[in-house]
Write an enzyme that holds these catalytic residues in place. Structure first.
Site, PDB file in Angstrom:
ATOM      1  N   ASP A   2       0.820  -1.222   0.000  1.00 42.44           N
ATOM      2  CA  ASP A   2       0.000   0.000   0.000  1.00 42.44           C
ATOM      3  C   ASP A   2       0.850   1.266   0.000  1.00 42.44           C
ATOM      4  O   ASP A   2       0.352   2.346   0.292  1.00 42.44           O
ATOM      5  CB  ASP A   2      -0.949   0.002   1.200  1.00 42.44           C
ATOM      6  CG  ASP A   2      -0.213  -0.044   2.532  1.00 42.44           C
ATOM      7  OD1 ASP A   2       1.001  -0.334   2.546  1.00 42.44           O
ATOM      8  OD2 ASP A   2      -0.869   0.222   3.558  1.00 42.44           O
TER       9      ASP A   2
ATOM     10  N   LYS B 124       4.636   1.907  16.051  1.00 34.98           N
ATOM     11  CA  LYS B 124       3.518   2.747  16.510  1.00 34.98           C
ATOM     12  C   LYS B 124       3.667   3.224  17.959  1.00 34.98           C
ATOM     13  O   LYS B 124       2.887   2.854  18.849  1.00 34.98           O
ATOM     14  CB  LYS B 124       2.192   2.012  16.290  1.00 34.98           C
ATOM     15  CG  LYS B 124       2.094   1.513  14.842  1.00 34.98           C
ATOM     16  CD  LYS B 124       0.713   1.377  14.280  1.00 34.98           C
ATOM     17  CE  LYS B 124       0.775   1.183  12.778  1.00 34.98           C
ATOM     18  NZ  LYS B 124       0.745  -0.167  12.279  1.00 34.98           N
TER      19      LYS B 124
ATOM     20  N   ASP C 128       1.867   6.235   2.332  1.00 36.60           N
ATOM     21  CA  ASP C 128       1.166   4.987   2.666  1.00 36.60           C
ATOM     22  C   ASP C 128      -0.307   5.265   2.425  1.00 36.60           C
ATOM     23  O   ASP C 128      -0.927   6.025   3.170  1.00 36.60           O
ATOM     24  CB  ASP C 128       1.430   4.627   4.134  1.00 36.60           C
ATOM     25  CG  ASP C 128       0.581   3.444   4.594  1.00 36.60           C
ATOM     26  OD1 ASP C 128      -0.506   3.216   4.029  1.00 36.60           O
ATOM     27  OD2 ASP C 128       1.002   2.764   5.536  1.00 36.60           O
TER      28      ASP C 128
HETATM   29  N1  GDD Z   1      -0.502 -11.545   3.623  1.00 35.56           N
HETATM   30  C1  GDD Z   1      -0.711 -10.747   4.658  1.00 35.56           C
HETATM   31  N2  GDD Z   1      -1.088 -11.296   5.841  1.00 35.56           N
HETATM   32  N3  GDD Z   1      -0.527  -9.417   4.498  1.00 35.56           N
HETATM   33  C2  GDD Z   1      -0.742  -8.616   5.564  1.00 35.56           C
HETATM   34  C3  GDD Z   1      -1.141  -9.117   6.821  1.00 35.56           C
HETATM   35  C4  GDD Z   1      -1.330 -10.548   6.959  1.00 35.56           C
HETATM   36  O1  GDD Z   1      -1.688 -11.099   8.024  1.00 35.56           O
HETATM   37  N4  GDD Z   1      -1.283  -8.054   7.672  1.00 35.56           N
HETATM   38  C5  GDD Z   1      -0.965  -6.948   6.959  1.00 35.56           C
HETATM   39  N5  GDD Z   1      -0.651  -7.275   5.673  1.00 35.56           N
HETATM   40  C6  GDD Z   1      -0.227  -6.373   4.583  1.00 35.56           C
HETATM   41  C7  GDD Z   1      -1.170  -5.215   4.302  1.00 35.56           C
HETATM   42  O2  GDD Z   1      -2.088  -5.547   3.294  1.00 35.56           O
HETATM   43  C8  GDD Z   1      -0.200  -4.119   3.849  1.00 35.56           C
HETATM   44  O3  GDD Z   1       0.080  -4.176   2.455  1.00 35.56           O
HETATM   45  C9  GDD Z   1       1.083  -4.436   4.607  1.00 35.56           C
HETATM   46  O4  GDD Z   1       0.978  -5.793   5.027  1.00 35.56           O
HETATM   47  C10 GDD Z   1       1.296  -3.530   5.828  1.00 35.56           C
HETATM   48  O5  GDD Z   1       0.127  -3.586   6.641  1.00 35.56           O
HETATM   49  P1  GDD Z   1      -0.634  -2.243   7.055  1.00 35.56           P
HETATM   50  O6  GDD Z   1      -1.858  -2.660   7.794  1.00 35.56           O
HETATM   51  O7  GDD Z   1      -0.784  -1.332   5.915  1.00 35.56           O
HETATM   52  O8  GDD Z   1       0.392  -1.677   8.123  1.00 35.56           O
HETATM   53  P2  GDD Z   1       0.604  -0.168   8.585  1.00 35.56           P
HETATM   54  O9  GDD Z   1       0.477   0.770   7.451  1.00 35.56           O
HETATM   55  O10 GDD Z   1      -0.240   0.073   9.777  1.00 35.56           O
HETATM   56  O11 GDD Z   1       2.142  -0.215   9.101  1.00 35.56           O
HETATM   57  C11 GDD Z   1       3.159  -0.786   8.289  1.00 35.56           C
HETATM   58  O12 GDD Z   1       3.543   0.095   7.254  1.00 35.56           O
HETATM   59  C12 GDD Z   1       4.137   1.338   7.678  1.00 35.56           C
HETATM   60  C13 GDD Z   1       4.592   2.097   6.438  1.00 35.56           C
HETATM   61  O13 GDD Z   1       3.550   2.263   5.562  1.00 35.56           O
HETATM   62  C14 GDD Z   1       4.359  -1.118   9.190  1.00 35.56           C
HETATM   63  O14 GDD Z   1       5.295  -1.825   8.418  1.00 35.56           O
HETATM   64  C15 GDD Z   1       5.006   0.161   9.743  1.00 35.56           C
HETATM   65  O15 GDD Z   1       6.195  -0.146  10.456  1.00 35.56           O
HETATM   66  C16 GDD Z   1       5.357   1.099   8.596  1.00 35.56           C
HETATM   67  O16 GDD Z   1       5.869   2.346   9.104  1.00 35.56           O
HETATM   68 MG    MG Z   2      -0.159   0.639   5.493  1.00 32.41          MG
END
Ligand code: GDD
Ligand code: MG
Length: 334
Positions: A109, A160, A219
């Site tokens: 994303d 976070k 993001d």
């Molecule tokens: N296959 C799979 N299985 N994918 C997953 C799962 C799971 O259980 N959980 C999350 N994802 C995928 C989401 O679809 C997304 O593409 C990615 O992993 C990150 O998950 P998000 O839910 O978007 O996380 P975030 O935005 O809160 O935080 C993450 O991204 C940030 C930067 O954009 C973390 O990596 C943070 O450390 C980071 O700063």
């Molecule tokens: Mg994200």
């Protein structure tokens, strides 16, 4: 180079749009988020990728039946249950056989213009098990915060942190170069968080490095950031001009400013659409007003309705005539 692309999350923050399509299949000006991510991977030398799928996997497989996106050969790995970010990387890398050489892992994303080949070169120079791309943000509290020393070695990985308590404004931007040995830190079949378990363990072992790179980065996982990335794209092309698909119909007496109007959408007489995204096949009725909001595919906004402040209307939903919503999700979701 090979890549694992994480696309299995539920996209909770983008509901109701993500009730019918996974987040990475949402369009950003006619091109899905996923295709934009894969195009940048291809530019950086990736030739083969596996999608780590969980939520609505068939939507991806049906959209790309040829198994190829932007010249990159695609594999699909569907988790039996959500394994969290670390578990998902382990599952998908093993399923695709990406276990014997350096590989990229990436959050599906994230829209950016990072030079991935350069990140790989820096990773090789560091010589650690993993290298993370970092980007600066104003509010680090909804990200992974990553302080580093002068050599680029990661000092801590704090996912976070509470608002106001982050030790740095440089956050994990969601692109990683990893050695296959990282997979040994992820027991098969187990739910493992990359950010809360794997990365902190690599920090303890002095094996995690990071590169600060402040190029364009969003993001797109919230209504605000999803809308922003789409508007940023049209504004980079032509300041304050709406991007209107050729086969959409905008009445001469409607006003469309700084907005994206999808294919087949209709904007009726007297309607005002400003700083918004109207997706394919949606209709904005006469004298309706849509400000800083997202109207999902084939939705109908009734005559005289008023939507503002990041209101999000779901796929094929009808918004009643003359109703008024601010910051709403229609229908409401939990
Ligand atoms: N296959 C799979 N299985 N994918 C997953 C799962 C799971 O259980 N959980 C999350 N994802 C995928 C989401 O679809 C997304 O593409 C990615 O992993 C990150 O998950 P998000 O839910 O978007 O996380 P975030 O935005 O809160 O935080 C993450 O991204 C940030 C930067 O954009 C973390 O990596 C943070 O450390 C980071 O700063
Ligand atoms: Mg994200």
């Amino acid at each position: 180079m090979r890549a694992v692309v994480l696309v299995g999350g539920f996209g909770t923050r983008l509901r109701p749009l993500t009730l019918s399509a996974p987040k990475q299949m949402l369009p950003v000006n006619g091109v899905t988020m996923l295709e934009r991510v894969i195009m940048n991977l291809a530019r950086g030398g990736v030739t083969e990728a596996v999608l780590a799928l969980g939520y609505l996997p068939e939507v991806f497989q049906e959209a790309f039946p040829s198994g190829e996106i932007a010249g990159v050969t695609m594999h699909y790995a569907v988790e039996p249950e959500p394994l969290d970010t670390g578990g998902a990387i382990g599952f998908a890398a093993r399923a695709a056989g990406f276990t014997d050489e350096t590989f990229i892992a990436i959050n599906g994303d994230v829209i950016n213009d990072l030079d991935i080949a350069e990140l790989v070169a820096k990773h090789r120079a560091f010589g650690g098990e993993g290298t993370i791309h970092l980007t600066p943000v104003d509010d680090p509290s909804r990200f992974g915060v990553v302080p580093i020393d002068e050599e680029g070695r990661v000092e801590a990985f704090i996912e976070k942190p509470p608002a106001g308590q982050a030790p740095s404004n440089w956050i994990n931007a969601g692109t990683y170069v990893l050695e296959p040995s990282v997979l040994d830190r992820i027991p098969p079949g187990e739910k493992v968080s990359l950010e809360r378990a794997v990365f902190p363990a690599m920090v303890d072992d002095g094996q995690l490095y990071a590169v600060q790179e402040a190029g364009y980065w969003v993001d797109a996982g919230t209504p605000q950031s999803y809308l922003q990335v789409a508007l940023d794209l049209i504004n980079g092309v032509q300041a304050n001009e709406p991007a209107v698909a050729a086969d959409s119909v905008v009445d001469d007496e409607a006003v469309v400013e700084n907005s994206i109007i999808g294919s087949g959408a209709i904007i009726d007489r007297g309607a005002v659409v400003r700083d918004s995204m109207i997706q394919r096949g949606a209709r904005i009725g006469a004298d309706a007003v849509v400000i800083a909001s997202i109207v999902g595919p084939n939705a109908l906004v009734g005559n005289g309705a008023r939507l503002s402040d990041l209101t999000v209307v779901g796929d094929s939903i009808t918004v009643g005539a003359n109703t008024e919503y601010s910051g709403a999700k229609i229908p409401e979701t939990d």
